[in-house]
Design a protein around this motif. Structure first.
Motif, PDB file in Angstrom:
ATOM      1  N   THR A  26       0.826  -1.200   0.000  1.00  0.00           N
ATOM      2  CA  THR A  26       0.000   0.000   0.000  1.00  0.00           C
ATOM      3  C   THR A  26       0.860   1.249   0.000  1.00  0.00           C
ATOM      4  OG1 THR A  26      -0.132  -0.068   2.411  1.00  0.00           O
ATOM      5  CG2 THR A  26      -1.901  -1.142   1.186  1.00  0.00           C
ATOM      6  N   GLN A  27       2.119   1.125   0.427  1.00  0.00           N
ATOM      7  CA  GLN A  27       3.006   2.277   0.420  1.00  0.00           C
ATOM      8  C   GLN A  27       3.563   2.546  -0.976  1.00  0.00           C
ATOM      9  OE1 GLN A  27       3.438   4.233   3.162  1.00  0.00           O
ATOM     10  NE2 GLN A  27       1.853   2.906   4.018  1.00  0.00           N
ATOM     11  N   ALA A  28       3.488   1.533  -1.873  1.00  0.00           N
ATOM     12  CA  ALA A  28       4.104   1.663  -3.191  1.00  0.00           C
ATOM     13  C   ALA A  28       3.099   2.023  -4.278  1.00  0.00           C
ATOM     14  CB  ALA A  28       4.812   0.364  -3.558  1.00  0.00           C
ATOM     15  N   THR A  29       1.814   1.950  -3.975  1.00  0.00           N
ATOM     16  CA  THR A  29       0.799   2.252  -4.973  1.00  0.00           C
ATOM     17  C   THR A  29      -0.093   3.384  -4.480  1.00  0.00           C
ATOM     18  OG1 THR A  29      -0.663   0.563  -4.049  1.00  0.00           O
ATOM     19  CG2 THR A  29       0.736  -0.089  -5.889  1.00  0.00           C
ATOM     20  N   PRO A  30      -0.584   4.202  -5.386  1.00  0.00           N
ATOM     21  CA  PRO A  30      -1.451   5.307  -4.960  1.00  0.00           C
ATOM     22  C   PRO A  30      -2.851   4.810  -4.624  1.00  0.00           C
ATOM     23  CG  PRO A  30      -1.251   5.287  -7.336  1.00  0.00           C
ATOM     24  CD  PRO A  30      -0.322   4.212  -6.828  1.00  0.00           C
ATOM     25  N   LEU A  31      -3.547   5.571  -3.810  1.00  0.00           N
ATOM     26  CA  LEU A  31      -4.972   5.363  -3.615  1.00  0.00           C
ATOM     27  C   LEU A  31      -5.662   6.021  -4.798  1.00  0.00           C
ATOM     28  CD1 LEU A  31      -7.482   4.567  -1.935  1.00  0.00           C
ATOM     29  CD2 LEU A  31      -7.275   6.805  -0.811  1.00  0.00           C
ATOM     30  N   VAL A  32      -6.377   5.246  -5.588  1.00  0.00           N
ATOM     31  CA  VAL A  32      -6.992   5.755  -6.813  1.00  0.00           C
ATOM     32  C   VAL A  32      -8.503   5.766  -6.671  1.00  0.00           C
ATOM     33  CG1 VAL A  32      -7.276   5.427  -9.290  1.00  0.00           C
ATOM     34  CG2 VAL A  32      -5.069   4.935  -8.223  1.00  0.00           C
ATOM     35  N   LEU A  33      -9.099   6.927  -6.919  1.00  0.00           N
ATOM     36  CA  LEU A  33     -10.545   7.097  -6.896  1.00  0.00           C
ATOM     37  C   LEU A  33     -10.983   7.536  -8.292  1.00  0.00           C
ATOM     38  CD1 LEU A  33     -10.754   9.149  -3.569  1.00  0.00           C
ATOM     39  CD2 LEU A  33     -10.908   6.668  -3.843  1.00  0.00           C
ATOM     40  N   GLU A  34     -12.136   7.040  -8.739  1.00  0.00           N
ATOM     41  CA  GLU A  34     -12.587   7.331 -10.093  1.00  0.00           C
ATOM     42  C   GLU A  34     -14.090   7.519 -10.139  1.00  0.00           C
ATOM     43  OE1 GLU A  34      -9.661   4.954 -13.049  1.00  0.00           O
ATOM     44  OE2 GLU A  34     -10.856   3.659 -11.733  1.00  0.00           O
ATOM     45  N   GLY A  35     -14.548   8.203 -11.181  1.00  0.00           N
ATOM     46  CA  GLY A  35     -15.983   8.397 -11.367  1.00  0.00           C
ATOM     47  C   GLY A  35     -16.264   9.103 -12.676  1.00  0.00           C
ATOM     48  N   LYS A  36     -17.497   9.559 -12.839  1.00  0.00           N
ATOM     49  CA  LYS A  36     -17.918  10.224 -14.069  1.00  0.00           C
ATOM     50  C   LYS A  36     -18.418  11.627 -13.767  1.00  0.00           C
ATOM     51  CE  LYS A  36     -19.390   5.935 -16.361  1.00  0.00           C
ATOM     52  NZ  LYS A  36     -20.523   5.221 -17.016  1.00  0.00           N
ATOM     53  N   THR A  37     -18.156  12.541 -14.692  1.00  0.00           N
ATOM     54  CA  THR A  37     -18.663  13.903 -14.591  1.00  0.00           C
ATOM     55  C   THR A  37     -18.563  14.580 -15.940  1.00  0.00           C
ATOM     56  OG1 THR A  37     -18.522  15.983 -13.352  1.00  0.00           O
ATOM     57  CG2 THR A  37     -16.442  14.972 -13.994  1.00  0.00           C
ATOM     58  N   MET A  38     -19.429  15.543 -16.203  1.00  0.00           N
ATOM     59  CA  MET A  38     -19.364  16.363 -17.413  1.00  0.00           C
ATOM     60  C   MET A  38     -19.289  15.521 -18.688  1.00  0.00           C
ATOM     61  SD  MET A  38     -16.716  19.369 -16.188  1.00  0.00           S
ATOM     62  CE  MET A  38     -17.107  20.431 -14.782  1.00  0.00           C
ATOM     63  N   GLY A  39     -19.902  14.372 -18.697  1.00  0.00           N
ATOM     64  CA  GLY A  39     -19.866  13.508 -19.864  1.00  0.00           C
ATOM     65  C   GLY A  39     -18.539  12.833 -20.088  1.00  0.00           C
ATOM     66  N   THR A  40     -17.650  12.864 -19.101  1.00  0.00           N
ATOM     67  CA  THR A  40     -16.343  12.243 -19.216  1.00  0.00           C
ATOM     68  C   THR A  40     -16.007  11.576 -17.886  1.00  0.00           C
ATOM     69  OG1 THR A  40     -14.044  12.634 -19.859  1.00  0.00           O
ATOM     70  CG2 THR A  40     -15.113  14.392 -18.618  1.00  0.00           C
ATOM     71  N   PHE A  41     -14.726  11.328 -17.619  1.00  0.00           N
ATOM     72  CA  PHE A  41     -14.317  10.610 -16.419  1.00  0.00           C
ATOM     73  C   PHE A  41     -13.373  11.451 -15.569  1.00  0.00           C
ATOM     74  CE2 PHE A  41     -15.236   7.611 -19.787  1.00  0.00           C
ATOM     75  CZ  PHE A  41     -16.086   6.706 -19.164  1.00  0.00           C
ATOM     76  N   TRP A  42     -13.455  11.270 -14.266  1.00  0.00           N
ATOM     77  CA  TRP A  42     -12.478  11.893 -13.370  1.00  0.00           C
ATOM     78  C   TRP A  42     -11.672  10.803 -12.677  1.00  0.00           C
ATOM     79  CZ3 TRP A  42     -12.604  10.574  -8.230  1.00  0.00           C
ATOM     80  CH2 TRP A  42     -13.816  10.150  -7.679  1.00  0.00           C
ATOM     81  N   ARG A  43     -10.451  11.161 -12.289  1.00  0.00           N
ATOM     82  CA  ARG A  43      -9.564  10.219 -11.613  1.00  0.00           C
ATOM     83  C   ARG A  43      -8.680  11.000 -10.650  1.00  0.00           C
ATOM     84  NH1 ARG A  43      -7.044   5.059 -13.077  1.00  0.00           N
ATOM     85  NH2 ARG A  43      -4.950   4.897 -12.180  1.00  0.00           N
ATOM     86  N   TYR A 203      -0.735  14.492  -4.829  1.00  0.00           N
ATOM     87  CA  TYR A 203      -1.875  14.038  -5.621  1.00  0.00           C
ATOM     88  C   TYR A 203      -1.671  14.327  -7.103  1.00  0.00           C
ATOM     89  CZ  TYR A 203      -2.940  19.022  -5.263  1.00  0.00           C
ATOM     90  OH  TYR A 203      -2.848  20.397  -5.304  1.00  0.00           O
ATOM     91  N   LEU A 204      -2.380  13.558  -7.916  1.00  0.00           N
ATOM     92  CA  LEU A 204      -2.539  13.826  -9.338  1.00  0.00           C
ATOM     93  C   LEU A 204      -4.024  13.687  -9.625  1.00  0.00           C
ATOM     94  CD1 LEU A 204      -1.199  14.279 -12.179  1.00  0.00           C
ATOM     95  CD2 LEU A 204      -1.283  11.806 -12.452  1.00  0.00           C
ATOM     96  N   VAL A 205      -4.657  14.754 -10.089  1.00  0.00           N
ATOM     97  CA  VAL A 205      -6.094  14.730 -10.347  1.00  0.00           C
ATOM     98  C   VAL A 205      -6.337  14.990 -11.822  1.00  0.00           C
ATOM     99  CG1 VAL A 205      -6.621  15.511  -8.013  1.00  0.00           C
ATOM    100  CG2 VAL A 205      -6.396  17.198  -9.833  1.00  0.00           C
TER     101      VAL A 205
END
Length: 347
Positions: A26-43, A203-205
């Protein structure tokens, strides 16, 4: 008529996260959250954050993005932007500070690109079938194009700051403002501010084709982003950049298009001609202090075409990466500021 688009947003997958290994730690990989918005995807990729926070963060992120959509969408008739568009009033129209800021930046970039980045181009976008209206069953004629062009122009839109209140004003009752060209950039920056408010500094959004970052990835290295090659092949990498706390956005004509009357029509509309672009520039990537700025510049440069885009990039000192279609394959050009972010290029 055949329509092609990976998503309603522009180039939702043109930029990819790279540089995090696949270790199960868990220390070597990011926590990744994802979803949809504005007709596209967020991450959202986070380093050093307990996975127990995932559900709470995901809800806050989605709620904020839903609010951004209610502010800027041209696909929702009840959005703040569409209420302004539907009004025939030419009096100052009160808006939120965020919308005022977005329009102000868009007008500035529009002026510096000689009108190529035009947020009033909505009537033409709709005429050619890339807006909320249905796609045309035949190519618009000269009269239709001229009528739509008569309802556009940055000179018809103003931003007013009066005693701390923000207003938009149009002098054409039918003016239609379309902020989809910068909406993803604004939303990405807004997500970055949310991360700061949550005490997250690594973070990277991303929202669609716009990204913003801060700090380092789980390995303690800078967040790196891959620019995809202008093909329909997933994960084909053109170049890798270290965005180093900046925003980045890519605009291109090779994934969002449709075929009409035997011709392939790009979603990128040239305000000067009132028609989809036909030049050989297929993608523009811009790195700027904010994702909003990058998102605005990449659209304007994309409209200008390869030679004019290069000239503006050099004049304004922009970090720009341009891919142009040649008789055989593609050619690449990058501005001197862009080279400072470049990690590697792929042939």
């Amino acid at each position: 008529m055949k329509f092609h688009s990976l998503c309603a947003g522009v180039l939702a997958c043109a930029l990819l996260l790279v540089g995090c290994d696949n270790s199960s730690s868990t220390q070597a990989t990011p926590l990744v959250l994802e979803g949809k918005t504005m007709g596209t995807f967020w991450r959202v990729s986070l380093a050093g954050i307990d996975a127990a926070r995932a559900d709470d963060l995901r809800k806050k992120i989605q709620a904020q993005l839903d609010g951004d959509d209610r502010l800027l969408s041209t696909w929702k008739n009840d959005s703040a932007l569409m209420r302004f568009n539907r009004s025939a009033s030419t009096q100052p129209w009160p808006v939120e500070e965020a919308m005022s800021d977005i329009v102000t930046l868009s007008l500035r970039i529009g002026a510096k690109t000689d009108g190529a980045m035009d947020i009033t181009v909505g009537p033409l976008v709709n005429l050619w079938g890339f807006g909320p209206a249905r796609q045309p069953v035949k190519t618009p004629d000269e009269a239709q194009i001229a009528a739509a062009k008569a309802q556009t122009g940055l000179q018809h839109l103003s931003v007013i700051n009066r005693a701390g209140r923000q207003f938009l004003q149009k002098d054409l009752p039918g003016l239609f403002v379309d902020l989809s060209t910068v909406g993803e950039g604004y939303a990405a920056d807004h997500l970055a501010r949310l991360m700061e408010q949550e005490g997250i500094s690594r973070y990277l959004v991303s929202v669609g084709g716009a990204l913003a970052s801060r700090g380092t990835n789980p390995q303690g290295n800078p967040w790196r982003v891959a620019i995809q090659k202008p093909t329909d092949q997933e994960n084909a990498v053109q170049a890798i950049v270290d965005i180093n706390g900046h925003g980045i956005s890519t605009s291109g004509s090779y994934r969002n298009y449709y075929e009409l009357d035997g011709k392939r029509l790009s979603h990128v509309i040239d305000p000067a001609t009132g028609r989809p672009i036909t030049h050989k520039l297929v993608s523009v990537t811009v790195i700027s202090p904010t994702a909003l700025e990058a998102d605005g510049w990449d659209t304007g440069l994309m409209v200008l075409g390869p030679e004019k885009a290069k000239a503006v990039a050099l004049k304004e000192g922009l970090a720009v990466y341009v891919v142009t279609k040649e008789a055989e394959g593609f050619s690449v050009w990058m501005s001197p500021p862009f080279r400072t972010f470049l990690v590697s290029e792929k042939n």
